[in-house]
Structures are given as C-alpha cells and as structure tokens.
Design an enzyme around this catalytic site. Structure first.
Site, PDB file in Angstrom:
ATOM      1  CB  ALA A  35      -0.921  -0.007   1.216  1.00 29.96           C
ATOM      2  CD  GLU A 114      27.751 -19.404 -10.318  1.00 27.48           C
ATOM      3  OE1 GLU A 114      28.586 -18.885  -9.575  1.00 27.48           O
ATOM      4  OE2 GLU A 114      27.361 -18.876 -11.355  1.00 27.48           O
ATOM      5  CE  LYS A 116      23.613 -25.248 -17.493  1.00 31.30           C
ATOM      6  NZ  LYS A 116      22.305 -25.266 -18.132  1.00 31.30           N
ATOM      7  CD  GLU A 177      19.757 -18.910 -17.350  1.00 28.19           C
ATOM      8  OE1 GLU A 177      20.761 -18.319 -17.815  1.00 28.19           O
ATOM      9  OE2 GLU A 177      19.275 -19.934 -17.848  1.00 28.19           O
ATOM     10  CE  LYS A 318      21.619 -30.205 -18.190  1.00 21.85           C
ATOM     11  NZ  LYS A 318      21.698 -29.858 -19.562  1.00 21.85           N
ATOM     12  CB  CYS A 412       9.504 -42.892 -49.400  1.00 26.24           C
ATOM     13  SG  CYS A 412       9.007 -41.293 -48.746  1.00 26.24           S
ATOM     14  CB  CYS A 415       7.098 -40.047 -52.687  1.00 24.14           C
ATOM     15  SG  CYS A 415       8.758 -40.684 -52.419  1.00 24.14           S
ATOM     16  CB  CYS A 430      12.878 -41.084 -49.371  1.00 26.83           C
ATOM     17  SG  CYS A 430      12.017 -40.546 -50.845  1.00 26.83           S
TER      18      CYS A 430
END
Ligand code: IVH
Length: 694
Positions: A35, A114, A116, A177, A318, A412, A415, A430
């Site tokens: 406020a 740190e 990711k 980021e 990762k 294919c 075609c 193909c």
C-alpha cells in the site's frame, strides 16, 4: 511548489521507489507495504502527469507503461555468449578438472560452484551506471534487443548502485539468467486458467514467453527475476581478479546473485556441492537443472580458454534426466529434409517435469532393435532439458505377449519410392529428390525462425502451397501468385498482402540466414555465419574450392566437403540462380553502414593483454567485422591495438606513424562502430581499396 521543489520531490520519490523495489526483489526483505509503495507511485504519477517535461526514461513510472513493439531488432554481442559443457559423474568431473589444470599450468586450482538456473540467458549493458540496452542470448553471437521489456521488469535495476570497493565502470555488460520462481509460476498459471487462457508448460517457457513479449505492459505483470552470474566486459575499469569477487561486485551494483555460491580448493568439496544442489533441488523455489563449476581466477580462465562455443574453464554437472513410465502406442516414420526415414514412437501422453510428452525419437532401426522396442510396450521415457524425449528402456516384466515388433518400411511412406539403405549408419533414405515429405521439411527449415524467418508463413500454410504445387523449391516461395493466394479459402486480400510483404521483406535477410536456410548437410547457424563472413556472397561461396572453405578457422574437412559438394551440384546452382532472379539478396552489403562488415578494408595488429576478452577472441570478432588481422606492424597497418603489457610493436608503430589504439577503441569496433581515432583512416583505406579494385 516551485519547479525546484517538484524536482526534489520527484528525485526523492524515485529514489525511495527504486530502493523499495531493490529491497523487495533483490534482498527479499521488503521494508514497505504494498500500500505504501502504491501510494508513493501514485504521487509520482500525479506529479509527472502535471509536469511531463520532468519524466525520464529511468523513472519507476516508465517501467509499467505499455509499449507495443513490432519486431525485435538484432544486437551483435561484443563478446559471444558461450554455453557450457556437461559432466554427468565424478569421473567426468575429475577429467574436466585435470584438463583445466593442465591448460592453466596450475596444480592447485580454486573452483566456484553455483546452481545452474533453468531460465534464459540475457546480456544487460549499462553506460555510466544507467541501463542502456539488453539482449537475449540468441545464437550466442547475435541476440534480440529486449531493452523495453527489461525496463519493465522491476527486479532489474535501471540505475546501478554506486559500488564501494571499485570505481563505477564507464560501460559494463552484465550476464545472468531470467527466470520465474516456482511459486510465482503457479500463481501466474492459475490466474491464466481463471481467465480461460492457455497455460504455460513450465516456468522456463513462461519466462521465455514473457521476456519476448511484444507488449511491455504484459512483461511488466510477469514475475520475472534475474540471477546475475557473470560480467561480459567492462570499459573504463578492470575486472575483479576472481569469479567469486565478481559475484560480490554484482551484488554491490544491485543485482541478485546466487548467495550460496561457494569457493572450493578440493574436488571432493566440489563434488559434495554438486550432490548437495541435487538434493536441494526439490526444496528450492526456482528450477535448477545442474550445478555450474567455474575456475575461480579470471586470469587462469583466460589461459585455459575455450573451444568452439564452450569455455574449458567452466562446466555443468547436469542432474540426471527426469524419467517417467508410459506406453508405446505406435511407431511412425517422419521423412527428414535430407530424405532420412526417422522412426518416432507415439506415446500415451505423460507429464515429465511439467511437460506433456507424446512422442519420442527412436533414432534409427538399429536403436529400435538394440532396445527391442515393440508397439504396445511399457517403457521408461526421459526428457533432459529441452532435448527431444528418448526411450531409456523397455520394462520387459510388463510384456503380455500382445506387443508387436516393428519393421521399417521398404518404401518411402510419403512418395512410395523404394528406400536406399545405408549400412554404415543404419539409416534408410528416400532418394526421390521430388519427395513431397522431404520438400515440406526443407521448406519448413527455410522459412523458420533460425533461417529466413518469414513471419506469417507458417508450416501449415506452406504445406498447403506445396500440396497445390505452388511451392516446388525454396525459390518458388518468391514466385507465388498473390492474386491466386488471396482467393484461397480463409485467406482474403489483407492476409495475402501481409504475407506478400513478409516474403518480400525476407529477400533482404543477411546472407548467413540464406545459407543456413538452404539446408546444406551439417551446416548450422554457426557455420553459416562463418562462411557468410568469409565469402560475403553466395557466388563467392559457390566458386570456392574445398581448401579455401577449410581455411576458415572453425570449419573442418567434413563441413568444407559438404559445402563444396553442394556447390558442385547442378540443381543447386540453378536454385541459386533462381533465388537471385527472384530478387533475393545473395550478398551481404559491405558498406560503411553495415555494422556486420564495418571494418572492411582495415588492417589491424593486436598486441598485449585485454581485460574484456582474449586476443584470439578479439581477432576472430574483428575478422568477422571485415578486418584483416595480421601479426606484424608494417606501413600497410591501419592501426595497432595495444592492451596491457604491450611490447616492441608499439615502438614500431610509432616509428611508422601507425596509430596506436587502446582497449576502449577495440570495444567500440566490436560494438559495430569505428572509433574516432580511426574514422579518417578507414575512409581513406576503403576508398583506396575500392580504387584498386576498379
Ligand atoms: S555461466 C561461460 N552460470 O546455462 C559460462 N550459466 O549451458 C556460461 N546458466 O547460457 C554461463 N545458470 O543461460 C552460468 N550460474 C550460472 C548459470 C548459467 C544458468 C545457463 C546460461 C548459459 C547456460 C549454459
């Protein structure tokens, strides 16, 4: 109140509002209620409404205004935004660290870990402490200008705070980021659900969608935040000695950094930090997908250097991909743009980490055989970040006997042409050059955002034109009969005219986009940029020998052969002629106004050390801008750029009356401008260069 008093009151209000926003967003310790904040903001708005002449771009009121942008313009990054290599285990971490030690010549490296953050990278440039412009990562070399949206994000300062422990840099580029907190994301999505809108898949998509909003008022309402993690470059002051100190600098300037970043001197400690972040992951209010490990010393970082687009002084541990169990409903074939038959598994939809997965790539038939994947099988699927989901393995215990083994087709599916099987790579092709499925993929690639980026011509509409026989190759996009297009059901004159304009506009796309769009095997954005910079025109590229192409730094034998083969094929030569005849620009303009090549005709020599970037980096970027970079100073040298600890080259330059420039001039050049000290020289060199040609 007298004008002076208004100014004082304005300054005080703006200062208070910025401070409160900082406390709220960055420190996470608000000292004012919403406020109170609103009351001051309203007072500020009222004064500014009375005195529009006192409104400044930095005023907090300007951050929530609405500004419709038609398109984002491109920003060339003065220093490329790199990506990170990955390690998945302690062994791989050790191997990475061993190489970093070898390259740095130090056997006792200090590291920083740190989290990711799973958001999107941005580069924000501040000049004299004020926000100047912001860009997305884009392809690492060129990003989109998102300045207006950045201004709309209240958690990002428009004015830097005066640092205590170092001088305010004249120019500083901050990298970080952009992300949305998990809790904010839930609120955002439930608000959208209440309004009957389309939900975001996950917080990363929400952040990406919000930062690339064309209406800044919408961006302003999105709970975007920034974690700063790097200084791209500075002008006017050096960089701190370590990454850990960099994080301190960033905080002094008013940014949020990862407070739990830690410095370690043993790999055991580094590994413990990696595992701790993995453990903490579910408890954090922001999405992370790994732990970043960086060599702490910036000087050693420079010595360790980078390869391709990845630094060798940093890597990411990762986290294991997120997996789920689901069922294979069917296996279908997608014909790729080079004619490969790519098998895909259609899955019972399953939610993995907030994303609904319905298909998984099966790579090729050997992969299907190796994993023994059958239609009806229950399988474990994994999705790692943005990568296409994959089937990890079949749960054989769930087999009922009703599962159907899959056989690749001999013709294919698009075609009907009998397929050619390549034994070495277990691929079926193909070979029909006119196969409609291949054509569709080629056209989708050409019109797509990473290539010619034809706004308004989407895949569906392109397919319609292909089915009608109006588009038979990429050149025929430029020969569409717009009167006929406007008569199509659901089109009309306005849509057709808009589309015609978009197609027309794409004719002047930069050369690298055209080269990328041609879909030459192995040629991605990066190669296309390198080739376009080196040759400047499609004609020059088509006439080049494989050896000339391979001479470009960063281009190896396979790429060179692929480009050369493409150029030798008669249908491709005809295609290029048809593109030219249709008015598509096949050469980059190399005028002084073209920032990409603004250093054409300039010969430079670099010496000494630079703060903001390494010498090889600087050389590559100068070459990309058109400069000829040589190793020794002669009368032909336009200028010598001297960094710290420069040696005898400076004396030689002075003796030959060759101008000696400094790092700030280098950065000006990399920014797409010509430094004052050089502007006359460049004009003279370019003129005499042109005269010599004619
Ligand atoms: S450092 C050269 N630090 O990860 C160093 N990146 O895969 C590259 N990212 O593009 C950046 N958190 O968008 C760094 N703490 C962090 C990061 C981080 C997330 C992202 C960033 C980068 C990508 C690389």
């Amino acid at each position: 109140m007298a004008d002076n008093d208004f100014q004082h009151r304005l300054d005080a209000l703006r200062h208070t509002l910025d401070q409160w926003a900082f406390e709220y967003f960055v420190l996470d310790q608000p000292t004012a209620t919403d406020a109170e904040y609103d009351a001051r903001m309203n007072e500020l708005r009222a004064i500014e409404a009375e005195h529009p002449e006192l409104v400044t771009a930095e005023s907090p009121t300007q951050r929530v205004g609405s500004f419709q942008q038609s398109d984002f313009s491109e920003v060339v990054h003065p220093r490329p935004l790199l990506s990170l290599s990955n390690v998945y285990s302690r062994e791989e971490l050790d191997a990475w660290a061993a190489r970093a030690e070898r390259l740095s010549g130090s056997s006792a490296l200090a590291f920083v870990t740190e989290p990711k953050i799973d958001g999107l990278a941005v580069a924000l440039t501040y000049v004299n402490g004020r926000f100047n412009h912001g860009a997305t990562r884009g392809n690492g070399m060129v990003g989109d200008d998102i300045s207006a949206n950045i201004r709309a994000i209240r958690s990002i300062p428009v004015n830097l705070r005066a640092p205590q422990s170092f001088p305010m840099p004249e120019t500083i580029e901050i990298r970080g980021e952009i992300y949305i907190r998990k809790s904010d994301f839930e609120r955002l999505n439930s608000g959208i659900a209440d309004a009957g809108g389309k939900l975001f898949m996950n917080s990363r998509n929400a952040a990406a969608g919000s930062i690339r909003q064309k209406d800044t008022a919408i961006t302003a309402q999105r709970p975007l935040r920034l974690f700063a993690y790097q200084i791209g470059y500075t002008i006017g002051t050096g960089l701190p000695p370590t990454h850990f100190d960099t994080l301190g600098w960033l905080r002094e300037l008013g940014f949020t950094t990862s407070l739990d970043a830690a410095r370690h001197t043993s790999l055991d400690d580094v590994w413990r930090a990696c595992e701790t972040w993995l453990e903490l992951r579910p408890t954090l209010d922001f999405e992370i997908d790994g732990t970043v490990i960086k060599v702490d010393s910036l000087q050693l970082q420079e010595e360790i250097g980078f390869v391709a687009r990845e630094p060798r002084w940093a890597t990411a541990y990762k986290f294991p991909a997120i997996q789920q169990t689901t069922k294979v409903l069917d296996i279908i074939i997608n014909v790729g743009r080079t004619g490969t038959l790519n098998p895909l598994a259609l899955l019972e939809p399953v939610n993995i980490g907030g994303v609904t997965v319905k298909r998984a790539t099966l790579h090729n038939e050997d992969e299907i055989a190796r994993k023994d994947i059958r239609i009806g099988d229950t399988v474990i699927v994994q999705r790692a970040g943005d990568v296409i989901p994959q089937i990890v393995k079949v749960i054989e215990e769930r087999r009922t006997g009703n599962q159907q083994p899959y056989a690749m087709p001999d013709a294919c599916p698009s075609c009907g042409t009998p397929v050619h099987r390549d034994e070495d790579v277990a691929m079926r092709y193909c070979t029909n050059a006119a196969c409609p499925a291949q054509l569709k993929e080629r056209i989708h690639h050409f019109i797509g955002r990473p290539a010619m980026d034809i706004d308004g011509l989407g895949a569906k509409l392109a397919d319609r034109f292909i089915d009608l026989g109006w588009i038979v190759d990429v050149a025929s996009i430029y020969q569409l009969d717009w009167a006929k297009v406007s008569e199509l059901e659901g089109m009309g004159e306005t849509s057709a005219a808009n589309l015609a304009r978009a197609v027309e506009k794409s004719k002047s796309q930069p050369l690298w986009r055209l080269i990328h769009g041609l879909g030459i095997r192995h040629v991605g954005e990066r190669t296309a940029t390198l080739v376009a910079d080196r040759f400047g025109s499609l004609d020059a590229l088509m006439g080049a020998s494989a050896a000339e192409i391979e001479a470009i730094p960063g281009i190896g034998g396979i790429l060179a052969a692929s480009l050369h083969d493409f150029a030798q094929e008669e249908p491709n030569r005809q295609l290029v002629e048809r593109l030219k005849a249709a008015g598509v620009r096949t050469a980059d303009e190399r005028s002084a106004s073209d920032t990409a090549r603004h250093l054409d005709g300039v010969t430079l020599v670099l010496t000494g050390r630079f703060d903001a970037l390494t010498r090889p980096e600087a050389e590559e970027r100068l070459r990309r801008a058109g400069a000829n970079v040589t190793s020794s100073v002669s009368k032909k040298t336009t200028a010598l750029i001297a960094g710290a600890d420069a040696g005898s080259k400076v004396d030689k330059a002075l003796a030959l009356k060759v101008p000696v420039l400094e790092e700030a001039d280098l950065m000006t050049m990399l920014d797409g401008r010509v430094p004052d000290a050089l502007s006359t020289e460049v004009a003279i060199t370019i003129e005499s260069g042109a005269a010599a040609d004619s």
